[in-house]
Design an enzyme around this catalytic site. Structure first.
Site, PDB file in Angstrom:
ATOM      1  CB  SER A 262       7.557 -57.194  15.066  1.00  0.00           C
ATOM      2  OG  SER A 262       7.887 -56.258  14.066  1.00  0.00           O
ATOM      3  CE  LYS A 309      13.150 -48.179  11.742  1.00  0.00           C
ATOM      4  NZ  LYS A 309      13.003 -48.523  10.306  1.00  0.00           N
ATOM      5  CG  ASN A 330      16.366 -52.192  11.530  1.00  0.00           C
ATOM      6  OD1 ASN A 330      17.566 -52.473  11.590  1.00  0.00           O
ATOM      7  ND2 ASN A 330      15.517 -52.866  10.781  1.00  0.00           N
ATOM      8  CG  ASP A 346      15.003 -50.720   7.783  1.00  0.00           C
ATOM      9  OD1 ASP A 346      14.262 -51.679   8.089  1.00  0.00           O
ATOM     10  OD2 ASP A 346      15.007 -49.632   8.376  1.00  0.00           O
ATOM     11  N   GLY A 369      11.877 -40.823  -2.809  1.00  0.00           N
ATOM     12  CA  GLY A 369      12.010 -40.443  -1.407  1.00  0.00           C
ATOM     13  C   GLY A 369      13.457 -40.225  -1.015  1.00  0.00           C
ATOM     14  N   GLY A 372      14.474 -42.079   5.813  1.00  0.00           N
ATOM     15  CA  GLY A 372      15.190 -43.234   6.347  1.00  0.00           C
ATOM     16  C   GLY A 372      15.055 -44.482   5.495  1.00  0.00           C
ATOM     17  CB  ALA A 373      12.119 -46.155   3.962  1.00  0.00           C
ATOM     18  CE1 TYR A 454       2.955 -53.775   7.593  1.00  0.00           C
ATOM     19  CE2 TYR A 454       5.074 -53.076   6.723  1.00  0.00           C
ATOM     20  CZ  TYR A 454       4.250 -53.352   7.802  1.00  0.00           C
ATOM     21  OH  TYR A 454       4.726 -53.189   9.075  1.00  0.00           O
ATOM     22  N   GLY A 475       5.164 -54.571  -0.147  1.00  0.00           N
ATOM     23  CA  GLY A 475       5.924 -54.068   0.990  1.00  0.00           C
ATOM     24  C   GLY A 475       6.091 -55.074   2.106  1.00  0.00           C
TER      25      GLY A 475
END
Length: 521
Positions: A262, A309, A330, A346, A369, A372-373, A454, A475
């Protein structure tokens, strides 16, 4: 700054010194000076760590030649003793002798520890000061404490600069040190920063709090103090030369954050869009510690990563609809009145890469899944009118997500019979390894496969999808697009996402090359 009695050298004015001093080490004098030669054009301020040499005195002729070739370069001679955190095993008298001769051989500044100075006759210290500007230094390798008491001990000994370097065990320790420097900076020429991973705040912002300059490592892996960052990072990533009182501070907060990408992409965006801001990696071991810094520094925007988060929600004054639905935040904005507002970008990280490729209205998307993602993907895609299906190893969480988002559950047994426009892997399966995949090759029936992982860039899932003829969305695109949206929220400017993407690809390549080089050694 007062002149020392009978001084034969002019006292160095703090305003003349560059903001960054590069600490240079080496196996021998030749290597040390050769390293210094590579830095002097961009960094005309060098610290020679003579204590790293087996025989420091033998280096002095080379230092003299260096000084003659580079009259515009400032240099510090440091020969720190072992009891005070250095590598020199000799006596205090031998240390004073080395520093005095280093001054005679062209070093305009010398660094002497408080502990040695207190045991040395004042006339010997005064003699040293007639040859070079004296930095009286104190390092605390355990904590940030007793700063006032330490300074009181130090100012009893005449010096040109007083250097206090504690260790940050919390983010708030940076605030303590910087407030201390602001308080005493008009009375004394202070140099201050916190050691440790949590000390990055003071290494970057200390110069605006009153530190005359800060220190940087010459290269990765060559730190002369815990938490020291490279000169290249300080100048290029954090743009330390431009940091001033008006600079807005942003950061990524999590535990851990040491390898976060980041700071690279966010500082790239800030520079590209001419925003007077700096973005830091904040290793927060506890949220109250982080929030103290948000108030006191202040910090204007935060990227929130694992494991905070969900926990951050109770500290926020308000949130956007995405955050409420997903149950995770986030992105935090600190308003002018000090209130904290939460967002979840996100969803943008999922939606934007897909919008660049297909029409999302009525697109059939399978999300693997239910964490959270996955929640961010499901809610974001449902908002765009997608037909969303959820497949998860545990049925309970998948059912709960499907009900709340008005999506559909999907059975793994039906995978070979049905095709999708997109399959998204929002599970951690495959993270850090190229061997595991959430689906086998025959189960991948989609035009696009979106891999949120990623690291590694080429997961087993990606390999299988490519073999099936699917187009891959890496990703890293999700990572960049969610960051781009954060940038837009904080600054009100469009994010240069393409340049952010280039910056992150370059950093990944550099890290891979450095890792490969390390293995060869």
């Amino acid at each position: 700054m007062a002149l020392a009695p009978n001084s034969v050298v002019p006292r160095l004015l703090p305003l003349r010194l560059p903001k960054v001093c590069v600490a240079v080490t080496g196996e021998d004098a030749a290597e040390m000076v050769e390293k210094a030669e590579t830095f002097v054009r961009d960094n005309p301020f060098i610290e020679f760590r003579l204590d790293y040499l087996a025989r420091p005195l033998l280096a002095l002729p080379k230092l003299k030649k260096f000084a003659e070739y580079h009259p515009h370069v400032y240099s510090i001679a440091t020969c720190r003793r072992v009891p005070n955190g250095g590598k020199f095993k000799g006596s205090a008298a031998a240390q004073i002798q080395i520093l005095t001769k280093a001054a005679d051989h062209g070093c305009q500044l010398v660094d002497l520890e408080l502990q040695t100075a207190e045991k040395t006759r004042p006339d010997h210290i005064q003699k040293l000061r007639t040859r070079a500007a004296l930095i009286l230094s104190y390092h605390d390798f355990r904590a940030t404490r007793k700063l006032e008491d330490t300074l009181e001990r130090m100012v009893a000994i005449p010096a040109d600069f007083y250097k206090i370097v504690p260790t940050a065990t919390t983010l708030a320790d940076n605030v303590t040190l910087m407030k201390f420097m602001e308080k005493h900076g008009d009375k004394h020429s202070l140099i201050g920063m916190c050691m440790g991973e949590q000390g990055i705040i003071s290494r970057v912002l200390g110069v605006r709090a009153g530190s005359v300059f800060t220190f940087a490592a010459a290269n990765p892996g060559e730190q002369t103090g815990p938490g020291q960052v490279t000169a290249q990072e300080l100048r290029n990533t954090y743009r330390i030369e431009q940091v001033d009182q008006a600079t807005r501070v942003y950061g990524v907060a999590g535990d851990p954050v040491a390898h976060s990408l980041s700071p690279v992409i966010m500082n790239t965006a800030l520079r590209r869009e001419n925003v007077n801001g700096v973005y830091l990696a904040l290793h927060a071991r506890a949220l109250p510690d982080l929030l103290h810094c948000v108030r006191e520094i202040p910090i204007h925007g935060l990227s929130i990563t694992m494991p905070y988060k969900e926990e951050i929600l109770k500290y926020l004054d308000n949130t956007d609809s995405h955050t409420t639905k997903i149950g995770a935040c986030n992105t935090v904005v600190r308003a002018q009145d000090g209130k904290l507002y939460g967002f979840n970008t996100d969803t943008s990280g999922v939606v934007r890469p897909l919008e660049q490729r297909i029409t999302l209205e009525k697109a059939r998307v399978l999300v693997l899944g239910a964490g959270g993602a996955a929640r961010a993907a499901v809610f974001g895609l449902k908002e765009r009118g997608c037909e969303v299906y959820i497949l998860n190893r545990s049925v309970g969480p998948a059912q709960k997500l499907a009900r709340s988002a008005h999506a559909r559950l999907f059975k793994r047994a039906d995978l070979k019979k049905v095709s999708f426009d997109v399959i998204i892997n929002a599970t951690p399966v495959g993270m850090g390894t190229a061997e595991e995949s959430p689906l086998n090759e025959k189960e991948i029936n989609a035009r696009y496969v979106f891999e949120m992982i990623y690291d590694p860039a080429e997961t087993r899932f990606v390999q299988l999808a490519r073999a099936r003829g699917a187009e891959i969305i890496p990703g890293i695109e999700m990572f960049v697009h969610q960051a781009a949206r954060q940038f837009e929220i904080w600054t009100g400017k469009p994010a240069p996402w393409d340049e952010m993407l280039r910056a992150v690809h370059l950093t990944i390549q550099e890290r891979a090359a450095a890792k490969a080089a390390g293995k060869k050694k």
